[in-house]
Scaffold this motif. Structure first.
Motif, PDB file in Angstrom:
ATOM      1  N   LEU A 141       0.837  -1.198   0.000  1.00  0.00           N
ATOM      2  CA  LEU A 141       0.000   0.000   0.000  1.00  0.00           C
ATOM      3  C   LEU A 141       0.873   1.250   0.000  1.00  0.00           C
ATOM      4  CD1 LEU A 141      -2.759   1.331   0.080  1.00  0.00           C
ATOM      5  CD2 LEU A 141      -2.731   1.131   2.584  1.00  0.00           C
ATOM      6  N   GLU A 142       1.888   1.271   0.835  1.00  0.00           N
ATOM      7  CA  GLU A 142       2.786   2.421   0.862  1.00  0.00           C
ATOM      8  C   GLU A 142       3.516   2.577  -0.464  1.00  0.00           C
ATOM      9  OE1 GLU A 142       5.179   1.507   4.233  1.00  0.00           O
ATOM     10  OE2 GLU A 142       3.702   2.252   5.686  1.00  0.00           O
ATOM     11  N   ARG A 143       3.859   1.464  -1.090  1.00  0.00           N
ATOM     12  CA  ARG A 143       4.593   1.544  -2.357  1.00  0.00           C
ATOM     13  C   ARG A 143       3.702   2.084  -3.482  1.00  0.00           C
ATOM     14  NH1 ARG A 143       8.060  -3.159  -5.608  1.00  0.00           N
ATOM     15  NH2 ARG A 143       8.228  -1.969  -7.559  1.00  0.00           N
ATOM     16  N   VAL A 144       2.477   1.554  -3.623  1.00  0.00           N
ATOM     17  CA  VAL A 144       1.630   2.033  -4.723  1.00  0.00           C
ATOM     18  C   VAL A 144       1.251   3.499  -4.515  1.00  0.00           C
ATOM     19  CG1 VAL A 144       0.772  -0.256  -5.327  1.00  0.00           C
ATOM     20  CG2 VAL A 144      -0.524   1.138  -3.700  1.00  0.00           C
ATOM     21  N   CYS A 145       1.102   3.908  -3.260  1.00  0.00           N
ATOM     22  CA  CYS A 145       0.839   5.327  -2.989  1.00  0.00           C
ATOM     23  C   CYS A 145       2.053   6.178  -3.339  1.00  0.00           C
ATOM     24  CB  CYS A 145       0.470   5.533  -1.521  1.00  0.00           C
ATOM     25  SG  CYS A 145      -1.168   4.934  -1.073  1.00  0.00           S
ATOM     26  N   ARG A 146       3.200   5.752  -2.899  1.00  0.00           N
ATOM     27  CA  ARG A 146       4.424   6.515  -3.160  1.00  0.00           C
ATOM     28  C   ARG A 146       4.679   6.645  -4.653  1.00  0.00           C
ATOM     29  NH1 ARG A 146       7.422   3.578  -0.473  1.00  0.00           N
ATOM     30  NH2 ARG A 146       8.336   2.294  -2.110  1.00  0.00           N
ATOM     31  N   GLU A 147       4.604   5.533  -5.374  1.00  0.00           N
ATOM     32  CA  GLU A 147       4.878   5.570  -6.809  1.00  0.00           C
ATOM     33  C   GLU A 147       3.799   6.346  -7.555  1.00  0.00           C
ATOM     34  OE1 GLU A 147       5.856   1.832  -8.549  1.00  0.00           O
ATOM     35  OE2 GLU A 147       7.375   1.358  -7.046  1.00  0.00           O
ATOM     36  N   GLY A 148       2.554   6.208  -7.102  1.00  0.00           N
ATOM     37  CA  GLY A 148       1.474   6.924  -7.762  1.00  0.00           C
ATOM     38  C   GLY A 148       1.586   8.424  -7.608  1.00  0.00           C
ATOM     39  N   PHE A 149       1.831   8.874  -6.396  1.00  0.00           N
ATOM     40  CA  PHE A 149       1.856  10.316  -6.162  1.00  0.00           C
ATOM     41  C   PHE A 149       3.181  10.960  -6.573  1.00  0.00           C
ATOM     42  CE2 PHE A 149      -1.654   9.073  -3.281  1.00  0.00           C
ATOM     43  CZ  PHE A 149      -2.635   9.844  -3.884  1.00  0.00           C
ATOM     44  N   ASN A 150       4.213  10.149  -6.753  1.00  0.00           N
ATOM     45  CA  ASN A 150       5.453  10.684  -7.310  1.00  0.00           C
ATOM     46  C   ASN A 150       5.330  10.923  -8.815  1.00  0.00           C
ATOM     47  OD1 ASN A 150       6.799  10.768  -4.893  1.00  0.00           O
ATOM     48  ND2 ASN A 150       7.919   8.861  -5.200  1.00  0.00           N
ATOM     49  N   GLN A 151       4.315  10.294  -9.410  1.00  0.00           N
ATOM     50  CA  GLN A 151       4.097  10.423 -10.858  1.00  0.00           C
ATOM     51  C   GLN A 151       2.633  10.762 -11.124  1.00  0.00           C
ATOM     52  OE1 GLN A 151       6.405   7.129 -13.060  1.00  0.00           O
ATOM     53  NE2 GLN A 151       6.002   6.208 -11.067  1.00  0.00           N
ATOM     54  N   ARG A 152       2.097  11.690 -10.358  1.00  0.00           N
ATOM     55  CA  ARG A 152       0.657  11.910 -10.330  1.00  0.00           C
ATOM     56  C   ARG A 152       0.084  12.433 -11.643  1.00  0.00           C
ATOM     57  NH1 ARG A 152      -0.304  14.868  -5.181  1.00  0.00           N
ATOM     58  NH2 ARG A 152      -2.414  15.206  -5.945  1.00  0.00           N
ATOM     59  N   ARG A 153       0.913  12.959 -12.535  1.00  0.00           N
ATOM     60  CA  ARG A 153       0.393  13.444 -13.806  1.00  0.00           C
ATOM     61  C   ARG A 153       0.374  12.362 -14.882  1.00  0.00           C
ATOM     62  NH1 ARG A 153      -2.875  16.563 -12.558  1.00  0.00           N
ATOM     63  NH2 ARG A 153      -3.042  17.262 -14.721  1.00  0.00           N
ATOM     64  N   LYS A 154       0.980  11.219 -14.611  1.00  0.00           N
ATOM     65  CA  LYS A 154       0.913  10.094 -15.539  1.00  0.00           C
ATOM     66  C   LYS A 154      -0.428   9.384 -15.393  1.00  0.00           C
ATOM     67  CE  LYS A 154       5.777   8.770 -16.070  1.00  0.00           C
ATOM     68  NZ  LYS A 154       6.721   7.620 -15.990  1.00  0.00           N
ATOM     69  N   THR A 155      -0.793   8.594 -16.391  1.00  0.00           N
ATOM     70  CA  THR A 155      -1.968   7.740 -16.236  1.00  0.00           C
ATOM     71  C   THR A 155      -1.614   6.576 -15.322  1.00  0.00           C
ATOM     72  OG1 THR A 155      -1.413   6.327 -18.121  1.00  0.00           O
ATOM     73  CG2 THR A 155      -2.757   8.305 -18.574  1.00  0.00           C
ATOM     74  N   VAL A 156      -2.629   5.982 -14.736  1.00  0.00           N
ATOM     75  CA  VAL A 156      -2.401   4.815 -13.876  1.00  0.00           C
ATOM     76  C   VAL A 156      -1.691   3.714 -14.668  1.00  0.00           C
ATOM     77  CG1 VAL A 156      -3.541   2.996 -12.565  1.00  0.00           C
ATOM     78  CG2 VAL A 156      -4.360   5.353 -12.382  1.00  0.00           C
ATOM     79  N   ARG A 157      -2.120   3.531 -15.919  1.00  0.00           N
ATOM     80  CA  ARG A 157      -1.518   2.485 -16.755  1.00  0.00           C
ATOM     81  C   ARG A 157      -0.013   2.697 -16.908  1.00  0.00           C
ATOM     82  NH1 ARG A 157      -3.700   0.659 -22.737  1.00  0.00           N
ATOM     83  NH2 ARG A 157      -2.170  -1.020 -23.096  1.00  0.00           N
ATOM     84  N   ASN A 158       0.394   3.926 -17.186  1.00  0.00           N
ATOM     85  CA  ASN A 158       1.820   4.205 -17.368  1.00  0.00           C
ATOM     86  C   ASN A 158       2.582   4.211 -16.054  1.00  0.00           C
ATOM     87  OD1 ASN A 158       1.677   4.387 -20.152  1.00  0.00           O
ATOM     88  ND2 ASN A 158       1.245   6.583 -20.132  1.00  0.00           N
ATOM     89  N   CYS A 159       1.918   4.643 -15.008  1.00  0.00           N
ATOM     90  CA  CYS A 159       2.576   4.721 -13.699  1.00  0.00           C
ATOM     91  C   CYS A 159       2.970   3.341 -13.184  1.00  0.00           C
ATOM     92  CB  CYS A 159       1.633   5.416 -12.710  1.00  0.00           C
ATOM     93  SG  CYS A 159       2.353   5.685 -11.097  1.00  0.00           S
ATOM     94  N   TYR A 160       2.087   2.357 -13.390  1.00  0.00           N
ATOM     95  CA  TYR A 160       2.315   1.015 -12.844  1.00  0.00           C
ATOM     96  C   TYR A 160       2.576  -0.025 -13.937  1.00  0.00           C
ATOM     97  CZ  TYR A 160       0.167   3.234  -8.751  1.00  0.00           C
ATOM     98  OH  TYR A 160      -0.143   4.089  -7.708  1.00  0.00           O
ATOM     99  N   LYS A 161       3.007   0.417 -15.138  1.00  0.00           N
ATOM    100  CA  LYS A 161       3.100  -0.492 -16.280  1.00  0.00           C
ATOM    101  C   LYS A 161       4.073  -1.646 -16.061  1.00  0.00           C
ATOM    102  CE  LYS A 161       6.417   2.489 -18.761  1.00  0.00           C
ATOM    103  NZ  LYS A 161       6.622   3.295 -19.995  1.00  0.00           N
ATOM    104  N   SER A 162       5.067  -1.456 -15.194  1.00  0.00           N
ATOM    105  CA  SER A 162       6.016  -2.547 -14.939  1.00  0.00           C
ATOM    106  C   SER A 162       5.463  -3.572 -13.949  1.00  0.00           C
ATOM    107  CB  SER A 162       7.338  -1.985 -14.407  1.00  0.00           C
ATOM    108  OG  SER A 162       7.155  -1.381 -13.133  1.00  0.00           O
ATOM    109  N   LEU A 163       4.305  -3.276 -13.374  1.00  0.00           N
ATOM    110  CA  LEU A 163       3.762  -4.136 -12.323  1.00  0.00           C
ATOM    111  C   LEU A 163       2.434  -4.794 -12.668  1.00  0.00           C
ATOM    112  CD1 LEU A 163       4.483  -1.760  -9.289  1.00  0.00           C
ATOM    113  CD2 LEU A 163       5.717  -3.857  -9.837  1.00  0.00           C
ATOM    114  N   VAL A 164       1.619  -4.117 -13.482  1.00  0.00           N
ATOM    115  CA  VAL A 164       0.260  -4.610 -13.717  1.00  0.00           C
ATOM    116  C   VAL A 164      -0.207  -4.147 -15.094  1.00  0.00           C
ATOM    117  CG1 VAL A 164      -0.768  -2.597 -12.578  1.00  0.00           C
ATOM    118  CG2 VAL A 164      -2.073  -4.711 -12.723  1.00  0.00           C
ATOM    119  N   ASP A 165      -1.010  -4.985 -15.773  1.00  0.00           N
ATOM    120  CA  ASP A 165      -1.488  -4.601 -17.111  1.00  0.00           C
ATOM    121  C   ASP A 165      -2.861  -3.942 -17.027  1.00  0.00           C
ATOM    122  OD1 ASP A 165      -3.425  -6.674 -16.907  1.00  0.00           O
ATOM    123  OD2 ASP A 165      -2.047  -8.119 -17.818  1.00  0.00           O
TER     124      ASP A 165
END
Length: 208
Positions: free
Chosen positions: A148-172
């Motif tokens: 939970l802390e990781r997805v929040c950290r990575e998401g808000f560090n890249q908040r202008r990206k789409t969710v798809r691009n933000c987490y593309k290395s982890l989930v499709d």
């Protein structure tokens, strides 16, 4: 009443205060390392209050959240912008990692605003008081706080990206849709429940 105080001079003054000394139990030490569970019992859950300096407010609250099960409520005076972050909702500039983690553990209730004129000398920022009430049962429990802390950290560090691009290395994208998350949305639009759903999927399907 118990006081955790790092400043030795202030702790000493409190020990000899003519009105307060007999009412206080003073623990000298760093509140960010203190075991607050040691002060709690089932009959007497903690009620924590303090005027938190800006530079320690966020890490101290994260430390206190780990004792949420031992706490009845917390009242803090903070910079107004921090209270706004704690109480924010998705799709706002104030919404961020602190918001999600605070609301994961607690109900956030802004109490009142305090103008600079209330202090001497007057600070250059507005202040506010907030009440944090730990949930008796977590509304959206995660299987992994680490994720939970990781997805929040990575998401808000890249908040202008789409969710798809933000987490593309982890989930499709298909998996995101199955979790009720729009792959084209931005991380700042995700709700607490969606962040938890994403973290729980990561916990079950990825190595941390």
């Amino acid at each position: 009443m118990s006081v955790v105080e790092l400043d030795r001079d202030l702790a000493e003054r409190l020990r000899h205060h003519p009105e307060l000394a007999s009412k206080l139990t003073i623990y000298e030490g760093d509140a960010m390392k203190f075991d607050f569970a040691s002060l709690s019992s089932e009959e007497h859950p903690l009620r924590i209050f303090g005027n938190l300096p800006y530079n320690v407010s966020t890490p101290l609250m994260f430390h206190l959240f780990t004792f949420a099960g031992k706490v009845k409520d917390m009242h803090f005076m903070l910079q107004k912008e921090v209270v706004n972050r704690l109480a924010a909702g998705p799709n706002s500039k104030a919404y961020g990692r602190l918001t999600v983690m605070a609301q994961y553990y607690c109900k956030v209730v802004p109490v009142l605003e305090v103008p600079p004129s209330a202090f001497k000398p007057a600070p250059k920022v507005d202040s506010a008081v907030v009440r944090l009430i730990p949930h008796k049962e977590l509304p959206h429990p995660t299987t992994s706080l680490k994720w939970l802390e990781r997805v929040c950290r990575e998401g808000f560090n890249q908040r202008r990206k789409t969710v798809r691009n933000c987490y593309k290395s982890l989930v499709d994208a298909e998996t995101l849709e199955s979790l009720g998350i729009n792959p084209q949305a931005r991380p700042e639009s995700l709700t607490l429940a969606q962040f938890v759903a994403l973290a729980n999927w990561m916990d079950a399907n990825q190595n941390a």
